[in-house]
Design an enzyme around this catalytic site. Structure first.
Site, PDB file in Angstrom:
ATOM      1  N   ASP A  96      -9.461  10.474   6.078  1.00  0.00           N
ATOM      2  CA  ASP A  96      -9.376  10.646   7.527  1.00  0.00           C
ATOM      3  C   ASP A  96      -8.322   9.744   8.154  1.00  0.00           C
ATOM      4  OD1 ASP A  96     -11.378  12.505   7.364  1.00  0.00           O
ATOM      5  OD2 ASP A  96     -12.978  11.160   8.017  1.00  0.00           O
ATOM      6  N   GLU A 102      -7.198   2.712  -0.544  1.00  0.00           N
ATOM      7  CA  GLU A 102      -5.801   2.632  -0.099  1.00  0.00           C
ATOM      8  C   GLU A 102      -5.518   3.636   1.014  1.00  0.00           C
ATOM      9  OE1 GLU A 102      -3.024   2.158  -3.334  1.00  0.00           O
ATOM     10  OE2 GLU A 102      -4.617   1.246  -4.546  1.00  0.00           O
ATOM     11  N   LEU A 145       0.825  -1.208   0.000  1.00  0.00           N
ATOM     12  CA  LEU A 145       0.000   0.000   0.000  1.00  0.00           C
ATOM     13  C   LEU A 145       0.858   1.256   0.000  1.00  0.00           C
ATOM     14  CD1 LEU A 145      -2.842  -1.015   2.472  1.00  0.00           C
ATOM     15  CD2 LEU A 145      -2.997  -0.789  -0.008  1.00  0.00           C
TER      16      LEU A 145
END
Length: 392
Positions: free
Chosen positions: A376, A372, A248
């Site tokens: 927030d 991904e 990621l």
């Protein structure tokens, strides 16, 4: 009024002087491909909820799949700034195109290259790099998005194979994939990666329909019902969430560059329109409120470019932290979606038409600001890095 092809990108701070000639040649070659292959077809694909035909093989031909993968495994061995520039140009065409390349590169090829066996690298990477084989990445689940540690997909050791059960959702390229890199818990509750292949009994990939975003991209689920996975398909080089999270990080880095392309497309279109559209006897670009918008767009794009360039330098030196990547992803996606929305207003009613890219980019970026790592969550990652307190 019609869509104007982009002949140059905003470079208000002379950032091109910091790029190598190779960087600029790579950027130009991808830009040319986007102009010829993506731009003439993308509105129809998005309107009709269809993907671009032969997209992955076309991306393979221009070296956009796993460009930083070593040449011995079919990649181009390029640096991280080259990868970022490729993502920028692809997303200027459409987020769906960049997503396809990003998933293949950072979420499928990256973990196989980093954590796979030599046999796995030689078996899968060259075909993934050429687009002959399409990959997908399974981490998000129906009940677990921002909290991957609570994943329910699991596998058991059955002696001569693993038995995999569970489901993943919101998976780019799932309906098309030949293989999927799946993250699941073993019998000790530790996360490991498995390569699941199309044709394995019990493996299905239902498509997700009725999307208002990423309409030129195939999205679906990955469902595992007592799948027998050969033991040689386990990624041997990593255990724990470090594996999927490192993937990621690579993808988020690519996104931070990519969305600049979407913002540039909207900005350049708005500038051109503001010079030609006349109201009250003069071009609308001569009015203060329109100039305010355009000046703010250029400022935010320039800030994002500088952020990504330094992040790319840190990545090349293996010094970029996950928190730094989160900051860039969060800032740049918000920048891009704001420019898409505000530039739409400059075009008035024409801004909702498919001949212009604003609404398509704005709708796409609604997905990008969520996937991904949500907007927030990235904020809280930065907060944790600042304070040392985990707010999750």
């Amino acid at each position: 009024m019609s869509y104007y092809p982009l002949t140059s990108i905003p470079d208000y701070y002379g950032i091109d002087a910091l790029l190598t000639e190779e960087h600029k040649l790579i950027r130009q070659s991808v830009r040319d491909w986007v102009e010829s292959f993506v731009m003439p077809n993308i509105d129809e694909a998005a309107q009709n909820h269809t993907d671009l035909p032969n997209l992955m093989k076309e991306l393979g031909k221009i070296g956009a799949l796993g460009p930083y993968i070593p040449e011995e495994y079919g990649g181009s061995g390029l640096d991280q700034i080259s990868y970022g520039l490729i993502m920028q140009e692809l997303e200027r065409g459409d987020s769906a195109v960049r997503s396809a390349a990003s998933v293949q590169s950072s979420l499928v090829m990256f973990p196989i290259n980093e954590f796979g066996s030599e046999e796995q690298k030689r078996k899968y990477l060259p075909k993934l790099a050429s687009g002959e084989m399409i990959g997908s990445f399974g981490l998000t689940e129906p009940n677990h998005g921002s909290d991957p540690s609570s994943m329910e997909t699991y596998f058991k050791d059955m002696g001569d194979h693993y038995l995999l059960n569970g489901a993943k959702m919101w998976i780019t390229n799932s309906p098309l994939c030949d293989i999927a890199v799946i993250w699941a818990k073993n019998e000790e509750g530790k996360v490991q990666g498995l390569i699941v292949e199309r044709g394995m009994e019990g493996f299905t990939t239902p498509e997700t329909h009725n999307k208002w975003s990423l309409r030129a991209s195939k999205t679906g689920e990955l469902v595992f019902n007592d799948i027998k996975v050969p033991k040689e398909n386990l990624l041997p080089g990593v255990t724990g969430l470090k594996g999927p999270l490192s993937c990621l990080n690579s993808a988020r880095y690519g996104i931070s560059w990519g969305v600049i392309g979407a913002a540039i497309d909207c900005y350049c279109t708005a500038v051109q329109y503001s010079k030609e559209r006349r109201q009250f006897g003069k071009p609308i670009g001569s009015f203060q409120l329109q100039q305010k918008k355009l000046a703010e767009f250029l400022t935010e794009i320039t800030k994002a470019q500088l952020l990504c360039l330094q992040l790319g330098n840190l990545k090349n030196d293996h010094k970029a932290s996950p928190a730094q990547i989160s900051m860039a992803k969060r800032n740049n996606v918000k920048m891009a979606i704001d420019i898409a929305r505000e530039s739409r207003q400059i075009l008035g009613g024409m801004g909702i038409m498919g001949e212009f890219p604003m609404m398509r980019h704005a709708a796409n970026l609604e997905s990008v600001i969520t996937y991904e790592g949500t907007h927030d969550v990235h904020l809280l990652i930065t907060g944790l890095d600042i304070t040392g307190f985990n707010a999750f």
